[in-house]
Motif scaffolding. Sequence first.
Motif, PDB file in Angstrom:
ATOM      1  N   LEU A  87       0.740  -1.154   0.157  1.00 46.13           N
ATOM      2  CA  LEU A  87      -0.047   0.012   0.011  1.00 46.13           C
ATOM      3  C   LEU A  87       0.862   1.256   0.183  1.00 46.13           C
ATOM      4  O   LEU A  87       0.267   2.116  -0.547  1.00 46.13           O
ATOM      5  CB  LEU A  87      -1.048  -0.183   1.269  1.00 46.13           C
ATOM      6  CG  LEU A  87      -2.096  -1.365   1.402  1.00 46.13           C
ATOM      7  CD1 LEU A  87      -2.280  -0.986   2.216  1.00 46.13           C
ATOM      8  CD2 LEU A  87      -2.810  -1.124   0.295  1.00 46.13           C
ATOM      9  N   GLY A  88       2.071   1.103   0.306  1.00 51.16           N
ATOM     10  CA  GLY A  88       3.063   2.814   1.030  1.00 51.16           C
ATOM     11  C   GLY A  88       3.815   2.851  -0.428  1.00 51.16           C
ATOM     12  O   GLY A  88       3.207   3.421  -1.105  1.00 51.16           O
ATOM     13  N   ARG A  89       3.582   1.780  -0.871  1.00 48.63           N
ATOM     14  CA  ARG A  89       4.357   1.700  -2.349  1.00 48.63           C
ATOM     15  C   ARG A  89       2.951   2.711  -3.662  1.00 48.63           C
ATOM     16  O   ARG A  89       3.178   3.200  -4.507  1.00 48.63           O
ATOM     17  CB  ARG A  89       4.820   0.447  -3.245  1.00 48.63           C
ATOM     18  CG  ARG A  89       6.386   0.279  -2.321  1.00 48.63           C
ATOM     19  CD  ARG A  89       6.730  -1.223  -2.553  1.00 48.63           C
ATOM     20  NE  ARG A  89       6.676  -1.416  -4.525  1.00 48.63           N
ATOM     21  CZ  ARG A  89       8.011  -0.669  -4.957  1.00 48.63           C
ATOM     22  NH1 ARG A  89       9.474  -0.721  -3.779  1.00 48.63           N
ATOM     23  NH2 ARG A  89       8.612  -0.499  -6.503  1.00 48.63           N
ATOM     24  N   TYR A  90       2.367   2.478  -3.844  1.00 45.63           N
ATOM     25  CA  TYR A  90       1.232   2.137  -4.152  1.00 45.63           C
ATOM     26  C   TYR A  90       0.800   3.174  -3.678  1.00 45.63           C
ATOM     27  O   TYR A  90       0.290   4.403  -4.881  1.00 45.63           O
ATOM     28  CB  TYR A  90       0.066   1.785  -3.613  1.00 45.63           C
ATOM     29  CG  TYR A  90      -1.726   2.044  -4.739  1.00 45.63           C
ATOM     30  CD1 TYR A  90      -1.586   1.529  -5.942  1.00 45.63           C
ATOM     31  CD2 TYR A  90      -2.895   2.244  -4.107  1.00 45.63           C
ATOM     32  CE1 TYR A  90      -2.557   1.469  -6.788  1.00 45.63           C
ATOM     33  CE2 TYR A  90      -3.734   2.583  -5.234  1.00 45.63           C
ATOM     34  CZ  TYR A  90      -3.486   2.671  -6.204  1.00 45.63           C
ATOM     35  OH  TYR A  90      -4.012   2.212  -7.412  1.00 45.63           O
ATOM     36  N   PHE A  91       0.795   3.996  -2.878  1.00 45.17           N
ATOM     37  CA  PHE A  91       0.675   5.772  -2.549  1.00 45.17           C
ATOM     38  C   PHE A  91       1.908   6.460  -3.430  1.00 45.17           C
ATOM     39  O   PHE A  91       1.586   7.501  -3.876  1.00 45.17           O
ATOM     40  CB  PHE A  91       0.985   6.046  -1.064  1.00 45.17           C
ATOM     41  CG  PHE A  91       1.361   7.361  -0.572  1.00 45.17           C
ATOM     42  CD1 PHE A  91      -0.257   8.097  -0.138  1.00 45.17           C
ATOM     43  CD2 PHE A  91       1.811   7.837  -0.150  1.00 45.17           C
ATOM     44  CE1 PHE A  91       0.058   9.269  -0.240  1.00 45.17           C
ATOM     45  CE2 PHE A  91       2.539   9.407   0.717  1.00 45.17           C
ATOM     46  CZ  PHE A  91       1.310   9.886  -0.105  1.00 45.17           C
ATOM     47  N   LEU A  92       2.911   6.310  -3.174  1.00 46.86           N
ATOM     48  CA  LEU A  92       4.278   6.892  -3.555  1.00 46.86           C
ATOM     49  C   LEU A  92       3.332   6.817  -5.187  1.00 46.86           C
ATOM     50  O   LEU A  92       3.777   7.886  -5.978  1.00 46.86           O
ATOM     51  CB  LEU A  92       5.147   5.970  -3.401  1.00 46.86           C
ATOM     52  CG  LEU A  92       5.735   6.841  -1.617  1.00 46.86           C
ATOM     53  CD1 LEU A  92       7.149   5.247  -1.067  1.00 46.86           C
ATOM     54  CD2 LEU A  92       5.509   8.232  -1.265  1.00 46.86           C
ATOM     55  N   ASN A  93       3.641   5.888  -5.979  1.00 44.74           N
ATOM     56  CA  ASN A  93       3.421   6.204  -7.197  1.00 44.74           C
ATOM     57  C   ASN A  93       2.275   6.804  -7.840  1.00 44.74           C
ATOM     58  O   ASN A  93       2.138   7.057  -8.380  1.00 44.74           O
ATOM     59  CB  ASN A  93       2.720   4.484  -7.958  1.00 44.74           C
ATOM     60  CG  ASN A  93       4.328   3.488  -7.792  1.00 44.74           C
ATOM     61  OD1 ASN A  93       5.398   4.487  -7.954  1.00 44.74           O
ATOM     62  ND2 ASN A  93       4.036   2.980  -7.663  1.00 44.74           N
TER      63      ASN A  93
END
Length: 483
Positions: A235-241
């Motif tokens: 989820l953190g990587r998805y947010f940053l993208n």
Amino acid sequence: MRCIIWFALALQLTIGPAKATLSNTSLQIAGTANPGDTVKIHVWDHYFGELKQYVLKHREFQHHSEDGSFRFEFRNIKNPVYFTIVFKQGRKVSALEHYLAMPGDSINMNLVNYKSYSFTGRGAEAMLCRYEMDSVGLRANTRADKISRSTVYLTQKDYPGYLRAAYANVDSNVNARLALLEDYRRLIRAEQYAILLADVTCLRTTWKYSSYNYAKAISSAALSPDSAKAIAHELGRYFLNQAIIPSAMPGKVSVISKGYLDAQVSISVAHANLHTVEKEPAAIVKRLKGTLRDRVLCTFILQASSRIESLDSVMKEALKVIKTPYCREPLQFYLENYLRGTTAYNFALQDTSGKIRRLSDFRGKKVVIDFWYTGCLGCIGFYKNALKAVEEKLAHDTTLVFLSIADDEIKKTWMESIKKDIYTSASIINLFTAQSKYTHPAIKKFGIKAFPTLVIVNQKGKILYNDSAPRDVDGLTRIIRSN
């Protein structure tokens, strides 16, 4: 197209027409509310995030109006500022939070039945624009969006699916605000438009970060520790993208815009969640430059202070990098006033008998101080689930003193709360500030940003602990005894 807009605004703010330059450096906010209202206003020359805004340096005034009229005037306003104004009478409250104001503005606002506002005067168009953007943004959160997010994806434990739906709702909300802002573009000054554009555009990042945090929290509650850690990382990587913020930002806007700062800090916190919080200050220094770097670095440290183990060392290292004077002040204030090892503020507060008690009265003993206020549900839970039992458990320890400080304004309210035995015990020493929230020096000097907050002071008057406390008996006992 967005980059072209930012570039054009950058030129306009740099070269700008002569008429955009203001010689008047005062700000006046006046108007009418309801007879008997207490009107309080906060003005921030420099914004460092919402978490600790009320305990950091800002301008603050309060007026009790018998006829409902009010007037505040601020001198020496050299740059755009943000203000929050609150109208209160009993349980009726209405507020406008973090509205943009310009040097020379003279705004009249009228509150109608605690529900709606009207604006006139110099700068009124920008106020009305922001007010209508908030209203149209709320309407953009449709019932269908909420149902699709909460019912379908969460029941299926499809947390990335929830996040995609939540982000679509955020985009719809922000786009509705941007469309309205364009309608006002010719009515407001170029600098106002640029800052409001940054504020609104960057809501995408901060709101998506809130959605990410919520998805991470509910997934952690529903999954095994290993699975929760994996989904949180995803989820953190998805947010940053997804959390894209404008890169072609005019320099002046980047160091004024509240929204731009909040977005940059949200990204920094998300980065910290993917590695370690201690590494992020160095990453900020590498990623940003100048005053923007200083603002983000300072704000990130303030926001993440409870998660940083060697906070004093991190602050001292940051001060070696930060060059902007007003960005150094908050960190220096923390170091000098309420970090571990600093001398605790020697307050003078009234107890239930009317006697003035000072912190220095208890020198030679470890002092455990619980900060709370009447109506705080978290304070009730903390006392009920942990503090009450710990006070009873350690009642015979002569090396300890338990104090309770209520940030209540009215003595009768405070006394009634003590009798209820849901916030504090009548058997310990109870004190109260007798001022409206967050205004008493004891609250400011200890940097109380939320309630309840626990402060522990050693036998020599030095701070040992200053933060939210564990909500279980064993954890709270361990903190008190180990410090």
